[in-house]
Design a protein around this motif. Sequence first.
Motif, PDB file in Angstrom:
ATOM      1  N   PRO A 196       0.785  -1.234   0.000  1.00  0.00           N
ATOM      2  CA  PRO A 196       0.000   0.000   0.000  1.00  0.00           C
ATOM      3  C   PRO A 196       0.817   1.286   0.000  1.00  0.00           C
ATOM      4  O   PRO A 196       0.275   2.349  -0.308  1.00  0.00           O
ATOM      5  N   THR A 197       2.113   1.216   0.335  1.00  0.00           N
ATOM      6  CA  THR A 197       2.933   2.436   0.330  1.00  0.00           C
ATOM      7  C   THR A 197       3.784   2.556  -0.936  1.00  0.00           C
ATOM      8  O   THR A 197       4.621   3.450  -1.027  1.00  0.00           O
ATOM      9  N   SER A 201       0.623   2.004  -5.714  1.00  0.00           N
ATOM     10  CA  SER A 201      -0.557   2.222  -4.878  1.00  0.00           C
ATOM     11  C   SER A 201      -0.912   3.696  -4.763  1.00  0.00           C
ATOM     12  O   SER A 201      -2.064   4.038  -4.478  1.00  0.00           O
ATOM     13  N   TYR A 205      -4.562   5.143  -5.107  1.00  0.00           N
ATOM     14  CA  TYR A 205      -5.115   6.019  -4.075  1.00  0.00           C
ATOM     15  C   TYR A 205      -5.812   7.226  -4.696  1.00  0.00           C
ATOM     16  O   TYR A 205      -6.932   7.572  -4.323  1.00  0.00           O
ATOM     17  N   LEU A 288       4.509   9.669   2.013  1.00  0.00           N
ATOM     18  CA  LEU A 288       3.719   9.646   3.246  1.00  0.00           C
ATOM     19  C   LEU A 288       3.076  11.005   3.487  1.00  0.00           C
ATOM     20  O   LEU A 288       1.899  11.095   3.872  1.00  0.00           O
ATOM     21  N   ARG A 291       0.166  11.481   0.887  1.00  0.00           N
ATOM     22  CA  ARG A 291      -0.999  10.669   1.262  1.00  0.00           C
ATOM     23  C   ARG A 291      -1.718  11.278   2.467  1.00  0.00           C
ATOM     24  O   ARG A 291      -2.950  11.346   2.506  1.00  0.00           O
ATOM     25  N   CYS A 484      -6.766   1.893   4.711  1.00  0.00           N
ATOM     26  CA  CYS A 484      -5.558   2.432   5.357  1.00  0.00           C
ATOM     27  C   CYS A 484      -5.681   2.496   6.870  1.00  0.00           C
ATOM     28  O   CYS A 484      -4.778   2.978   7.540  1.00  0.00           O
ATOM     29  N   ASP A 487      -3.127  -0.063   9.103  1.00  0.00           N
ATOM     30  CA  ASP A 487      -1.716  -0.094   8.752  1.00  0.00           C
ATOM     31  C   ASP A 487      -1.125   1.286   9.042  1.00  0.00           C
ATOM     32  O   ASP A 487      -1.384   2.246   8.310  1.00  0.00           O
ATOM     33  N   SER A 489       1.627   2.631   8.526  1.00  0.00           N
ATOM     34  CA  SER A 489       2.642   3.156   7.619  1.00  0.00           C
ATOM     35  C   SER A 489       2.035   3.909   6.436  1.00  0.00           C
ATOM     36  O   SER A 489       2.759   4.527   5.664  1.00  0.00           O
ATOM     37  N   ILE A 490       0.697   3.880   6.290  1.00  0.00           N
ATOM     38  CA  ILE A 490       0.063   4.487   5.115  1.00  0.00           C
ATOM     39  C   ILE A 490      -0.235   5.960   5.343  1.00  0.00           C
ATOM     40  O   ILE A 490       0.076   6.810   4.507  1.00  0.00           O
TER      41      ILE A 490
END
Length: 585
Positions: A196-197, A201, A205, A288, A291, A484, A487, A489-490
């Motif tokens: 997802p990162t 992705s 997104y 990061l 997002r 998200c 997790d 880290s997203i």
Amino acid sequence: MKLSYDKETVEILLFAGSAVVFSLFTPSKSTQNAARTNTRGRGVVTTKSSIKRYSLADSVSMSRLSVVDILSGRHSVQDVVYHMSMDLFFTAIMKLFDANVKKTKWYKAHEIPVPYKDPRRDNLNMMDFFAGKLHTLNNDEFVKIPLTVWYGILVMNKLPFDDRLTEYMSLEEGKEDLKRMFPTIDTPPEGWWEEPTSDKSLKRYFFSGMPMCMVQRCKNSSDPDEYYVVDCAFMDKYKVREGYEPLGCKGYFDGQGNVTKITDVDINDPSNVTTYRPGGEWWKYAKLKLRTAAFVFASTIHLVESHYVWGAIPATALRLYLPANHKVRRAMSCHFFKTIYTVVRSKVSLFHRRGLLLRGTSLAYEGGLEAVVQESFELFEFQTFPGMLKKNGVTDCDFLVLNHDGMDVYKIIVDYVSEVFDGIYENQAALEKDEPLRKVMQHITGYFNGAPKEYTLENVKMIWGEIIFQVTALHNLVGDATWCSLDPSIINARLQQKELETGIASKEGAYAVAAITATTSVPCPVIKENWSHLFSKQDTTSKEALSRMHSKFQDLDKIIDERNKKREFNAVVFASKYITLSVAA
């Protein structure tokens, strides 16, 4: 009136109350920390943070604390207050949520109550939002907020706010903790995302996920690396607390939707731009930040526009001016089921200066959270969904899900609303005789900047078609954050400056994202269900229109399934079994 409290409610209130009392005897710098802010654009780069950092292993619960711990120096009184208050805040919020879930009746569309006659309709109680610029009803027509929930939220907001970070020791530890603490969050409809990162992705997104409405065509650039842009530069003006990173940035994508670069902007100094490219230094951090910036802004739009503007304003107007047996109120009421319930509760639970949004994000209150919410409301402009796509310059983007599934759903809903009004009003003359509906439209267009104010049948149908699409399908899109939520880290809603950022959200930031997701993931009536019982007995046209709409959705669901077989990413957010009937959560 005698109130009864179950064991869970008593436990919540006792825990929270004990924390408040304990904090009164323990001096804290939390108020000072919350007040301090960090703004960019003044030539100062902070590389040290005043935020005290903890690992999750350092956390201790009330049951493990003892006088020996404090006397031995193992834990200071200040640390005890911090761990007790922060852990208790999120734990108690979830306990309150779980207790509320167990007590609440979850409705199907066919169970939504028929509108009832409001006593003294002209004197309904109102409340103010956004510095008195929005007035809505303060009680929901269908569902009342339990007193125990009110008391629980009010006590939660009294807990001390000490701006520290509890770090996860690893990504796996964070995932396991979130899964354990938020068991009600289920697998997202499209399935869990792989990597997802990753750069790939990021395309998913923005072109298939919740911030799709933010994608714009770069109109003044011939650079192939600047074909599409997600512009979050304006986020830089909103103040963050000391030690955190302002969220202003831009993400650029090529003609195929692949990310090409991310720029870190300074709104006070346009020449101060740092560019990050795939594989380069700080690239993971830049992704990061992008997002997170998009998530925070999309979440604000979800709350302010979907719930307060598109939801609460029409819901209030219907009850203020139309009797319960009015055909329009009967036909439209299902699309405002629990709308007022949600906005009234969110004012206390989310927007409070010690509420979940401030604790869970990096924003300061004054100049930050308060400003972004206030400005989102003040800058609202009415536009149709096709008009928004045209304005963004993305109508020819073949892999933007809004252009296909989104437009198909829009046409179905707008046609349905048009048929309902055509059945109620034979012509313009019939509409002009309805003075109560005229007052409804005056109320709505008084808030909807840019909406046509002339009282014509075409305008009425157009405005209501847009309203119903916004509170159903588009609300469902901008609230789609399940993927998200488990997790860390997203998304990091408490993003630190890059020299200090670990790439994994703190426990506090991760809990905020997950808590909001859990609250908005509760069962709600969906658009594929039947609510024909709400129409008046004489309104056969609306019942026939509903039947035709359901038939169209059945056909579209099959088309979406076929599209997903060919798409790069699975996208089901516009499938009828997932589109909620109102902004009920």
